[in-house]
Design a protein around this motif. Structure first.
Motif, PDB file in Angstrom:
ATOM      1  N   LEU A 119       0.829  -1.202   0.000  1.00 56.34           N
ATOM      2  CA  LEU A 119       0.000   0.000   0.000  1.00 56.34           C
ATOM      3  C   LEU A 119       0.865   1.253   0.000  1.00 56.34           C
ATOM      4  N   VAL A 120       1.897   1.279   0.827  1.00 56.10           N
ATOM      5  CA  VAL A 120       2.784   2.439   0.873  1.00 56.10           C
ATOM      6  C   VAL A 120       3.504   2.610  -0.460  1.00 56.10           C
ATOM      7  N   ILE A 121       3.956   1.525  -1.050  1.00 64.02           N
ATOM      8  CA  ILE A 121       4.645   1.604  -2.342  1.00 64.02           C
ATOM      9  C   ILE A 121       3.719   2.181  -3.408  1.00 64.02           C
ATOM     10  N   PHE A 122       2.488   1.714  -3.464  1.00 66.20           N
ATOM     11  CA  PHE A 122       1.543   2.223  -4.463  1.00 66.20           C
ATOM     12  C   PHE A 122       1.171   3.679  -4.196  1.00 66.20           C
ATOM     13  N   MET A 123       1.058   4.061  -2.933  1.00 67.40           N
ATOM     14  CA  MET A 123       0.728   5.449  -2.619  1.00 67.40           C
ATOM     15  C   MET A 123       1.856   6.393  -3.033  1.00 67.40           C
ATOM     16  N   VAL A 124       3.077   5.953  -2.930  1.00 72.27           N
ATOM     17  CA  VAL A 124       4.208   6.797  -3.310  1.00 72.27           C
ATOM     18  C   VAL A 124       4.359   6.858  -4.828  1.00 72.27           C
ATOM     19  N   THR A 125       4.157   5.758  -5.528  1.00 75.86           N
ATOM     20  CA  THR A 125       4.401   5.733  -6.968  1.00 75.86           C
ATOM     21  C   THR A 125       3.220   6.202  -7.808  1.00 75.86           C
ATOM     22  N   ALA A 126       2.008   6.171  -7.295  1.00 76.72           N
ATOM     23  CA  ALA A 126       0.835   6.546  -8.089  1.00 76.72           C
ATOM     24  C   ALA A 126       0.896   7.991  -8.594  1.00 76.72           C
ATOM     25  N   PRO A 127       1.227   8.994  -7.768  1.00 80.51           N
ATOM     26  CA  PRO A 127       1.299  10.359  -8.309  1.00 80.51           C
ATOM     27  C   PRO A 127       2.389  10.522  -9.360  1.00 80.51           C
ATOM     28  N   LEU A 128       3.444   9.770  -9.263  1.00 82.28           N
ATOM     29  CA  LEU A 128       4.510   9.877 -10.254  1.00 82.28           C
ATOM     30  C   LEU A 128       4.066   9.321 -11.597  1.00 82.28           C
ATOM     31  N   MET A 129       3.221   8.328 -11.581  1.00 80.01           N
ATOM     32  CA  MET A 129       2.765   7.713 -12.829  1.00 80.01           C
ATOM     33  C   MET A 129       1.815   8.627 -13.591  1.00 80.01           C
ATOM     34  N   THR A 130       0.984   9.401 -12.914  1.00 79.19           N
ATOM     35  CA  THR A 130       0.022  10.244 -13.612  1.00 79.19           C
ATOM     36  C   THR A 130       0.705  11.392 -14.327  1.00 79.19           C
ATOM     37  N   SER A 131       1.797  11.922 -13.779  1.00 84.58           N
ATOM     38  CA  SER A 131       2.460  13.035 -14.444  1.00 84.58           C
ATOM     39  C   SER A 131       3.348  12.575 -15.591  1.00 84.58           C
ATOM     40  N   ALA A 132       3.659  11.308 -15.666  1.00 85.79           N
ATOM     41  CA  ALA A 132       4.536  10.799 -16.714  1.00 85.79           C
ATOM     42  C   ALA A 132       3.769  10.397 -17.970  1.00 85.79           C
ATOM     43  N   ILE A 133       2.469  10.351 -17.899  1.00 87.19           N
ATOM     44  CA  ILE A 133       1.665   9.923 -19.043  1.00 87.19           C
ATOM     45  C   ILE A 133       1.419  11.107 -19.958  1.00 87.19           C
ATOM     46  N   ARG A 134       1.774  10.955 -21.206  1.00 83.48           N
ATOM     47  CA  ARG A 134       1.538  11.997 -22.202  1.00 83.48           C
ATOM     48  C   ARG A 134       0.395  11.538 -23.109  1.00 83.48           C
ATOM     49  N   LEU A 135      -0.591  12.412 -23.277  1.00 86.29           N
ATOM     50  CA  LEU A 135      -1.769  12.057 -24.059  1.00 86.29           C
ATOM     51  C   LEU A 135      -1.915  12.968 -25.262  1.00 86.29           C
ATOM     52  N   ASP A 136      -2.383  12.404 -26.351  1.00 85.76           N
ATOM     53  CA  ASP A 136      -2.800  13.167 -27.508  1.00 85.76           C
ATOM     54  C   ASP A 136      -4.307  12.978 -27.590  1.00 85.76           C
ATOM     55  N   LEU A 137      -5.041  13.903 -26.999  1.00 83.33           N
ATOM     56  CA  LEU A 137      -6.487  13.736 -26.883  1.00 83.33           C
ATOM     57  C   LEU A 137      -7.167  13.834 -28.238  1.00 83.33           C
ATOM     58  N   PRO A 138      -8.131  12.975 -28.498  1.00 90.15           N
ATOM     59  CA  PRO A 138      -8.839  13.021 -29.784  1.00 90.15           C
ATOM     60  C   PRO A 138      -9.861  14.140 -29.817  1.00 90.15           C
ATOM     61  N   GLN A 139     -10.216  14.525 -31.022  1.00 89.67           N
ATOM     62  CA  GLN A 139     -11.289  15.493 -31.195  1.00 89.67           C
ATOM     63  C   GLN A 139     -12.607  14.739 -31.129  1.00 89.67           C
ATOM     64  N   SER A 140     -13.626  15.433 -30.679  1.00 91.12           N
ATOM     65  CA  SER A 140     -14.919  14.769 -30.591  1.00 91.12           C
ATOM     66  C   SER A 140     -16.011  15.720 -31.043  1.00 91.12           C
ATOM     67  N   GLU A 141     -17.094  15.137 -31.408  1.00 94.97           N
ATOM     68  CA  GLU A 141     -18.272  15.908 -31.769  1.00 94.97           C
ATOM     69  C   GLU A 141     -19.180  15.932 -30.560  1.00 94.97           C
ATOM     70  N   SER A 142     -19.661  17.110 -30.216  1.00 96.53           N
ATOM     71  CA  SER A 142     -20.548  17.208 -29.068  1.00 96.53           C
ATOM     72  C   SER A 142     -21.789  17.982 -29.460  1.00 96.53           C
ATOM     73  N   ALA A 143     -22.837  17.691 -28.764  1.00 99.84           N
ATOM     74  CA  ALA A 143     -24.097  18.376 -29.027  1.00 99.84           C
ATOM     75  C   ALA A 143     -24.073  19.743 -28.381  1.00 99.84           C
ATOM     76  N   ASP A 144     -24.819  20.659 -28.926  1.00 99.96           N
ATOM     77  CA  ASP A 144     -24.928  21.989 -28.360  1.00 99.96           C
ATOM     78  C   ASP A 144     -25.641  21.893 -27.021  1.00 99.96           C
ATOM     79  N   THR A 145     -25.062  22.495 -25.985  1.00100.30           N
ATOM     80  CA  THR A 145     -25.637  22.384 -24.650  1.00100.30           C
ATOM     81  C   THR A 145     -26.745  23.395 -24.408  1.00100.30           C
TER      82      THR A 145
END
Length: 139
Positions: free
Chosen positions: A31-57
């Motif tokens: 549990l301690v190992i996962f708590m320490v490494t989890a925040p480091l993993m989220t900042s290391a992920i690089r995303l190329d977000l897709p475009q999407s079609e959305s309805a007018d709100t």
């Protein structure tokens, strides 16, 4: 010399209970190992977000349009404005109606810091509803 009798007592039956202490120790370490490494993993992920079609709100009852162009200049409702004048105008809008939505339109080439400055001015003025306007993806 007298020898005592050996006891005819039966040996203890084997214990069928699981020793939980080592299991808990291992789980706490994991549990301690996962708590320490989890925040480091989220900042290391690089995303190329897709475009999407959305309805007018739908339309909002009251809104103000803030535009940040490619040079970083600010426009409020299609009129050029300085940062100080923007802060004054937005605080007046927030006093009249705190539920007013700020529609923020920023050019794709504008530095992120400039957009954050514009958002900060709006939040400091008292506007908490900020909508980001984006272009719909081509079909």
């Amino acid at each position: 010399m007298a020898f005592g009798r050996l006891s005819s007592r039966q040996p203890d039956p084997p214990m069928a209970d699981i020793n939980v202490t080592p299991l808990v120790d291992v789980m706490l370490v994991l549990l301690v190992i996962f708590m320490v490494t989890a925040p480091l993993m989220t900042s290391a992920i690089r995303l190329d977000l897709p475009q999407s079609e959305s309805a007018d709100t739908g339309a909002v009852a009251s809104s103000v349009v803030l535009v940040v162009d490619a040079q970083g200049a600010l426009y409020l409702n299609d009129k050029a404005i300085t940062a100080q004048a923007l802060a004054t105008h937005l605080s007046g809008v927030a006093r009249r109606d705190p539920q007013t939505e700020l529609e923020l339109r920023a050019d794709a080439s504008v530095p992120y810091g400039r957009v954050v400055e514009a958002m900060g001015l709006a939040q400091k003025a008292g506007l908490t509803r900020i909508g980001f306007v984006a272009q719909l993806a081509a079909p």
